[in-house]
Design a protein around this motif. Structure first.
Motif, PDB file in Angstrom:
ATOM      1  N   PHE A 145     -60.349 106.499 -39.128  1.00  0.00           N
ATOM      2  CA  PHE A 145     -61.340 106.683 -40.172  1.00  0.00           C
ATOM      3  C   PHE A 145     -60.672 106.519 -41.537  1.00  0.00           C
ATOM      4  N   VAL A 146     -61.393 105.898 -42.450  1.00  0.00           N
ATOM      5  CA  VAL A 146     -60.946 105.779 -43.834  1.00  0.00           C
ATOM      6  C   VAL A 146     -62.040 106.395 -44.695  1.00  0.00           C
ATOM      7  N   VAL A 147     -61.653 107.374 -45.503  1.00  0.00           N
ATOM      8  CA  VAL A 147     -62.594 108.063 -46.381  1.00  0.00           C
ATOM      9  C   VAL A 147     -62.221 107.712 -47.816  1.00  0.00           C
ATOM     10  N   VAL A 148     -63.225 107.289 -48.596  1.00  0.00           N
ATOM     11  CA  VAL A 148     -63.004 106.927 -50.001  1.00  0.00           C
ATOM     12  C   VAL A 148     -64.005 107.694 -50.849  1.00  0.00           C
ATOM     13  N   ARG A 149     -63.489 108.376 -51.840  1.00  0.00           N
ATOM     14  CA  ARG A 149     -64.351 109.086 -52.795  1.00  0.00           C
ATOM     15  C   ARG A 149     -63.670 109.046 -54.153  1.00  0.00           C
ATOM     16  N   GLY A 150     -64.414 108.639 -55.155  1.00  0.00           N
ATOM     17  CA  GLY A 150     -63.871 108.620 -56.510  1.00  0.00           C
ATOM     18  C   GLY A 150     -62.563 107.853 -56.579  1.00  0.00           C
ATOM     19  N   GLY A 151     -61.516 108.523 -57.017  1.00  0.00           N
ATOM     20  CA  GLY A 151     -60.230 107.867 -57.199  1.00  0.00           C
ATOM     21  C   GLY A 151     -59.255 108.033 -56.047  1.00  0.00           C
ATOM     22  N   TRP A 152     -59.706 108.528 -54.886  1.00  0.00           N
ATOM     23  CA  TRP A 152     -58.766 108.717 -53.788  1.00  0.00           C
ATOM     24  C   TRP A 152     -59.316 108.136 -52.489  1.00  0.00           C
ATOM     25  N   SER A 153     -58.396 107.872 -51.584  1.00  0.00           N
ATOM     26  CA  SER A 153     -58.781 107.469 -50.236  1.00  0.00           C
ATOM     27  C   SER A 153     -57.851 108.161 -49.253  1.00  0.00           C
ATOM     28  N   LEU A 154     -58.320 108.291 -48.038  1.00  0.00           N
ATOM     29  CA  LEU A 154     -57.576 108.957 -46.987  1.00  0.00           C
ATOM     30  C   LEU A 154     -57.785 108.161 -45.712  1.00  0.00           C
ATOM     31  N   THR A 155     -56.720 107.925 -44.974  1.00  0.00           N
ATOM     32  CA  THR A 155     -56.784 107.197 -43.704  1.00  0.00           C
ATOM     33  C   THR A 155     -56.225 108.080 -42.610  1.00  0.00           C
ATOM     34  N   THR A 156     -56.947 108.189 -41.503  1.00  0.00           N
ATOM     35  CA  THR A 156     -56.471 108.998 -40.385  1.00  0.00           C
ATOM     36  C   THR A 156     -55.581 108.142 -39.497  1.00  0.00           C
ATOM     37  N   PRO A 157     -54.733 108.768 -38.710  1.00  0.00           N
ATOM     38  CA  PRO A 157     -54.007 108.010 -37.705  1.00  0.00           C
ATOM     39  C   PRO A 157     -54.987 107.555 -36.612  1.00  0.00           C
ATOM     40  N   TRP A 158     -54.570 106.607 -35.803  1.00  0.00           N
ATOM     41  CA  TRP A 158     -55.404 106.129 -34.696  1.00  0.00           C
ATOM     42  C   TRP A 158     -55.556 107.220 -33.659  1.00  0.00           C
ATOM     43  N   ALA A 159     -56.746 107.345 -33.117  1.00  0.00           N
ATOM     44  CA  ALA A 159     -57.036 108.269 -32.026  1.00  0.00           C
ATOM     45  C   ALA A 159     -57.810 107.490 -30.966  1.00  0.00           C
ATOM     46  N   THR A 160     -57.605 107.821 -29.724  1.00  0.00           N
ATOM     47  CA  THR A 160     -58.318 107.148 -28.644  1.00  0.00           C
ATOM     48  C   THR A 160     -59.440 108.039 -28.156  1.00  0.00           C
ATOM     49  N   LEU A 161     -60.649 107.507 -28.179  1.00  0.00           N
ATOM     50  CA  LEU A 161     -61.821 108.258 -27.718  1.00  0.00           C
ATOM     51  C   LEU A 161     -62.027 108.001 -26.233  1.00  0.00           C
TER      52      LEU A 161
END
Length: 157
Positions: free
Chosen positions: A141-157
């Motif tokens: 998942f990549v989350v973007v809000r305002g001036g920042w972003s966050l990326t999660t490591p890969w997970a297997t569902l």
């Protein structure tokens, strides 16, 4: 070509520029691979953007023995003041972006899969988001809000 570990920064940049120029018209190098390579090289703020897996209920001791495949799976990722909580039930993902420094602005959440187009949605006023019809396999998942972003490591569902 020189050995990569013997090159200075300027020499390495020159070698990389030459390699990119050589592959521009190469039909075996897809645009998606070219963009991924470029992103991997230019992601210089990885420590500021990459979240860590805080909790995965599938990794709980004995979870595979005690739980059935029908029970929800929970994943938690954290980076600084931001936490992403995700609950996986069947092919549906319900998530929440919790930002201690929250603004009223919604966050854009991308669900990424190898070899597939990104799926993007926005959080509601409470930070919740949802993805339906998610097949098993690797995701991040990549989350973007305002001036920042966050990326999660890969997970297997």
């Amino acid at each position: 070509m020189s050995r990569w570990d013997e090159l200075g920064d300027d020499e390495l940049m020159a070698e990389l520029a030459e390699a990119v120029a050589e592959t521009v018209d190469d039909p075996e190098v897809t645009e998606r691979r070219r963009l991924a390579a470029s992103a991997a090289f230019t992601w210089r703020t990885v420590d500021e953007e990459l979240a860590e897996l805080l909790h995965d209920s599938a990794l709980d001791a004995g979870a595979a023995v005690r739980s059935s495949g029908d029970s929800p799976r929970s994943l938690s990722f954290i980076r600084g003041a931001v936490t992403i909580e995700i609950e996986v039930t069947g092919s549906s993902l319900l998530g929440e972006v919790i930002d201690d420094d929250a603004s009223d602005e919604p966050a854009a959440v991308s669900l990424q899969r190898p070899g597939a187009e990104d799926r993007v949605t926005e959080t509601d006023a409470s930070g919740f988001f949802r993805f339906d019809d998610v097949a098993p396999g690797p995701v991040r998942f990549v989350v973007v809000r305002g001036g920042w972003s966050l990326t999660t490591p890969w997970a297997t569902l």
